[in-house]
Write a protein that holds these residues in place. Structure first.
Motif, short mmCIF file in Angstrom:
data_model
loop_
_atom_site.label_atom_id
_atom_site.label_comp_id
_atom_site.label_asym_id
_atom_site.label_seq_id
_atom_site.Cartn_x
_atom_site.Cartn_y
_atom_site.Cartn_z
N TYR A 129 34.85 53.90 37.46
CA TYR A 129 34.80 53.06 38.65
C TYR A 129 33.62 52.09 38.57
CZ TYR A 129 35.66 51.90 43.51
OH TYR A 129 35.98 51.23 44.65
N ARG A 137 35.16 39.74 39.17
CA ARG A 137 34.76 38.34 39.13
C ARG A 137 33.46 38.10 39.88
NH1 ARG A 137 38.67 35.58 41.93
NH2 ARG A 137 40.17 35.60 40.26
N GLU A 138 33.21 38.91 40.92
CA GLU A 138 31.96 38.79 41.66
C GLU A 138 30.94 39.79 41.13
OE1 GLU A 138 31.91 36.36 43.92
OE2 GLU A 138 34.00 35.95 43.45
N TYR A 157 40.97 43.95 35.09
CA TYR A 157 42.42 43.83 35.15
C TYR A 157 42.99 43.07 33.96
CZ TYR A 157 41.88 45.41 39.95
OH TYR A 157 41.55 46.14 41.06
N GLY A 239 44.44 47.49 36.12
CA GLY A 239 45.08 47.02 37.35
C GLY A 239 46.59 46.89 37.23
N GLY A 240 47.20 47.75 36.44
CA GLY A 240 48.64 47.68 36.30
C GLY A 240 49.09 46.56 35.38
N ASN A 241 48.14 45.83 34.79
CA ASN A 241 48.53 44.76 33.86
C ASN A 241 48.69 45.29 32.45
OD1 ASN A 241 48.64 42.60 35.65
ND2 ASN A 241 46.43 42.37 35.62
N LYS B 187 45.95 34.14 40.26
CA LYS B 187 44.97 35.13 39.81
C LYS B 187 44.00 35.51 40.92
CE LYS B 187 46.28 35.67 35.55
NZ LYS B 187 46.79 36.99 35.15
N LYS B 188 44.39 35.20 42.16
CA LYS B 188 43.58 35.63 43.29
C LYS B 188 44.43 36.40 44.29
CE LYS B 188 39.97 32.17 43.08
NZ LYS B 188 39.22 31.15 43.80
N LEU B 190 46.80 40.19 44.92
CA LEU B 190 47.06 41.57 44.49
C LEU B 190 48.34 42.05 45.16
CD1 LEU B 190 43.54 43.20 45.07
CD2 LEU B 190 44.61 42.80 42.85
N ALA B 193 51.13 48.80 43.85
CA ALA B 193 51.87 49.25 42.67
C ALA B 193 52.90 50.31 43.01
CB ALA B 193 50.90 49.80 41.62
N LYS B 229 54.33 38.34 38.50
CA LYS B 229 53.30 39.10 37.78
C LYS B 229 52.21 38.24 37.13
CE LYS B 229 51.61 42.42 34.98
NZ LYS B 229 52.15 43.02 33.77
N LEU B 232 49.39 37.19 39.44
CA LEU B 232 48.59 38.21 40.13
C LEU B 232 47.29 38.47 39.39
CD1 LEU B 232 51.28 40.97 40.81
CD2 LEU B 232 50.37 39.35 42.48
N LEU B 233 46.26 38.89 40.13
CA LEU B 233 45.09 39.43 39.47
C LEU B 233 45.43 40.83 38.96
CD1 LEU B 233 42.08 39.16 38.74
CD2 LEU B 233 41.56 40.23 40.93
N GLY B 234 46.22 41.56 39.73
CA GLY B 234 46.62 42.90 39.29
C GLY B 234 47.34 43.63 40.39
N PHE B 235 47.55 44.92 40.16
CA PHE B 235 48.13 45.79 41.17
C PHE B 235 47.03 46.75 41.62
CE2 PHE B 235 51.53 44.43 38.42
CZ PHE B 235 52.51 44.06 39.31
N ASP B 236 46.91 46.95 42.91
CA ASP B 236 45.80 47.75 43.41
C ASP B 236 46.23 48.41 44.71
OD1 ASP B 236 43.45 48.80 44.37
OD2 ASP B 236 42.23 47.09 43.80
N THR B 239 41.72 49.91 46.24
CA THR B 239 40.48 49.20 46.53
C THR B 239 40.73 47.76 46.94
OG1 THR B 239 40.22 48.56 44.22
CG2 THR B 239 39.18 50.60 44.88
N ARG B 243 38.16 44.30 47.39
CA ARG B 243 38.27 43.05 46.61
C ARG B 243 38.39 41.85 47.55
NH1 ARG B 243 37.14 44.81 43.01
NH2 ARG B 243 37.70 46.90 42.47
N GLU B 248 36.99 38.32 45.83
CA GLU B 248 37.60 38.24 44.51
C GLU B 248 39.05 37.81 44.61
OE1 GLU B 248 37.82 41.40 41.15
OE2 GLU B 248 36.64 42.05 42.86
#
Lengths: 292, 372
Positions: A129, A137-138, A157, A239-241, B187-188, B190, B193, B229, B232-236, B239, B243, B248
């Motif tokens: 974590y 990014r931050e 990710y 991140g699932g990517n 890319k910003k 989410l 999932a 897909k 996306l920045l990702g799947f979350d 958290t 973000r 983010e």
């Protein structure tokens, strides 16, 4: 190998009965924690899934056939590549680190070895974590690179983040076996090579590398195997990517309630690992022959 | 609402707890055959509860920590609290065969439906749950169990887009704003999932049911997700609110209550115009329970004002208890506008139901999208 070592190690006076008795805990352990579960996994892979998970009849080969769909083979391939790269980077960092530790005084060696295993004192999830906070990014990495005009960058990710996470998580398992085999190396061999005019690269290639090969292979396996099956790091840092085979297996049991297909996927991974360990065993046999 | 909802609160350190819940799940389970709950053998409204004791299994930190003391004070019945991390975990335990040793379980509505179809649930006896009269009529008519025949809602809500008002030119109004984002938001964003919420935005944007099992429709949903897909920045699932708070991401698919955890006034929640789901976390009584009167009394206690107030004030989920929800809307609505959603608006969402065998297709879509 077994006959030679056990004959050498065996103490006189131990009767065959005592020896048989003393092997019971190990055999029981193998039976309960290895043979039976493995038998269940194999059996499950040929059954049909129940509504709430579990398995039921009829017997089917569908689960095995499904393994060969491109989707699953691609996930397996990308897992092997991720784990392979993590192993490679762990070696790249771990070998020089182990070498440096052997050059320290014995007090400092102890300190350095404690430092290597220190991360294991913190929970694995919390360590992973922490990387989220570093890589986002931050986060510190991106902000730091921004200061010198190279950021912001996107690391969290991505597949790279997963490989970084795997390398970080298992690098101590690379350092320790390599350190152990470097310890056993007779420094006189290196001195002799040096006196006879061998340069550093040659000393590395002809003495250091072959004589520590068992440790290197062990370290590589210790990093590769848990990396291949890892599902925490791909989920938190990928991140699932970047789905890996471990995620796929976990999802079959905990999301799809498809235990039979999860078992089939586990067998696929197991088969791959058996092949790798067999290659390692034959390599180890060969290197022992050279040693003798 | 998550299959693996760990009740993470606003502090980000609790996000770790969420991650633990999401990632390290205990596998258990078994198989079971179907069959509806048979008619209620009559329970005794005058049973001596002081002789009864029950075991309740709930998600960690989802109810008042003093619940055992307060329940025993009120009803004289004894209670032991057990925890589960996910719906799958508790359903596995309850369907493994034999007596699970649990009298009351908290599960999401679609799981209650599946447990009932497996013949494991005791019908709710309204005589022993008089507080049902205090619930919104809408919360008593949920798709998975109209009329609360085998389940009683503890909390309910919907899913939408959680977004940063200050970082967007205009607030999102459609699922398409997230599925096919403007270039500056790529890319910003989410998404969740976990199914069915991974499918939900695409299903609604395409005009399909949130519970669709039609193969053609599912294929279209998958194609949309594959197209989304790369943006996306990702799947979350765990958290996303931190973000958003960190800036983010500017948009995330989110469960309403979780959007409140961002703790940032610029983080807003919207249900897109195409509509969303209606989820409920429910309490069910197991047929194997030997103290069913106390189990019913417990459910009655949990939908009463005191426990519902604790839930809505601490978890920031909406209460199905009318008086409590109206009070929360007045007190918390300014800080957390989605707490003030009316039951009429909430009930516009499509109730989630058990997908049956199609659950495997949903998971296959999740695998394909994440592996792409």
């Amino acid at each position: 190998m077994t006959s030679r070592t056990s004959a050498g190690v065996r103490r006189h006076g131990d009767g065959p009965l005592l020896r048989a008795l003393s092997s019971i805990p190990a055999l029981g352990y193998l039976l309960v924690l290895m043979v039976i579960p493995l038998g269940l996994v194999i059996a499950y892979a040929f059954l049909t899934s129940g509504r709430f998970g579990g398995v039921q009849g009829p017997v089917t080969f569908d689960n095995i056939a499904r393994l060969f769909q491109p989707l699953y083979l691609e996930v397996l391939l990308s897992s092997v590549v991720n784990a392979g790269l993590a192993t490679f980077f762990a070696f790249l960092i771990g070998f020089p680190a182990a070498l440096a530790i052997t050059r320290l005084s014995s007090t400092w060696q102890t300190v350095a070895l404690i430092a290597v295993v220190l991360p294991f004192w913190t929970n694995f999830l919390i360590r992973t974590y922490a990387w989220i906070l570093l890589l986002n990014r931050e986060g510190i990495l991106s902000d730091g690179l921004s200061l010198i005009g190279l950021g912001p960058i996107e690391v969290l990710y991505t597949r790279e983040a997963v490989i970084l996470g795997l390398t970080y998580a298992y690098i101590p398992l690379m350092v320790l076996p390599i350190y152990a085999s470097l310890q056993r190396l007779d420094p006189v061999l290196l001195e002799a090579a040096c006196n006879l005019g061998a340069g550093p690269w040659r000393r590395f290639r002809t003495i250091l590398l072959p004589l520590t090969m068992p440790g290197i292979i062990t370290g590589c396996l210790f990093v590769f195997i848990p990396s291949l099956g890892n599902f925490v790091i791909p989920e938190l840092l990928g991140g699932g990517n970047s789905q890996m085979i471990g995620n796929l297996i976990r999802d079959q049991f905990l999301k799809s309630r498809d235990w039979p297909f999860g078992s089939a996927l586990s067998l696929l991974v197991l088969a791959l690992l058996v092949i790798i360990v067999m290659i390692q065993a034959s390599a180890a046999r060969r290197s022992r022959k050279w040693g003798a | 609402m998550a299959t693996h909802r760990t009740r993470a609160r606003r502090a980000s350190v609790l996000g770790i707890a969420g991650a633990v819940g999401a990632v390290l799940l205990a596998a258990c389970g078994g198989s079971s055959s179907g069959g509806d709950a048979s008619p209620s053998p009559s329970l005794d409204p005058n049973a001596d509860l002081s002789k009864q004791s029950i075991v309740v299994s709930n998600w960690d930190a989802y109810m008042d920590p003093d619940v055992a003391l307060k329940f025993t004070d009120t009803t004289k019945a004894n209670i032991t609290v057990a925890k589960h991390a996910t719906n799958e975990e508790i359903v596995g335990k309850l369907t493994a065969g034999g007596d699970p040793g649990i009298d009351v379980a908290f599960v999401s509505g679609q799981y209650a439906q599946a447990l009932n179809e497996a013949g494991l649930l005791e019908p709710i006896d309204p005589r022993l749950v008089p507080n049902l009269a205090n619930l919104y009529p809408e919360s008593k008519n949920l798709a998975f169990d109209p009329g609360n025949t085998f389940s009683v809602p503890y909390a309910w809500g919907t899913t939408g887009i959680c977004y940063r008002e200050d970082l967007m030119a205009s607030p999102p109004t459609s699922w398409n704003d997230l599925l096919n984002p403007a270039p500056e938001y790529e890319k910003k964003t989410l998404m969740l999932a976990t199914q069915p919420w991974l499918n939900l935005p695409a299903a609604k944007a395409l005009g399909f049911s949130a519970n669709t099992t039609d193969e053609g429709e599912l294929e279209q949903i998958k194609q949309q997700l594959l197209k989304t897909k790369p943006t996306l920045l990702g799947f979350d699932d765990v958290t996303f609110y931190s973000r958003l708070a960190a800036g983010e991401v500017v948009m995330a698919v989110a469960w309403d209550g979780w959007c409140n955890y961002a703790g940032d006034p610029n983080v807003k929640f919207v249900v897109p115009s195409e509509g969303a789901d209606l989820w409920a976390d429910t309490m069910v009584v197991l047929k194997s329970s030997k103290n069913k009167e106390a189990a019913m009394a417990y459910i009655n206690f949990m939908i009463g004002d005191e426990m519902q107030s604790w839930m809505t004030n601490n978890i920031l989920y909406k209460s199905p208890n009318k008086a409590v929800a109206e009070k929360a809307a007045a007190e918390l609505g300014a800080d957390y506008p989605n707490i003030a959603m009316t039951p009429a608006d909430l009930a516009k969402g499509e109730g989630l139901i058990d997908l049956g065998p199609a659950a495997k297709i949903y998971q296959q879509i999740a695998t394909e999208v994440q592996a792409s």
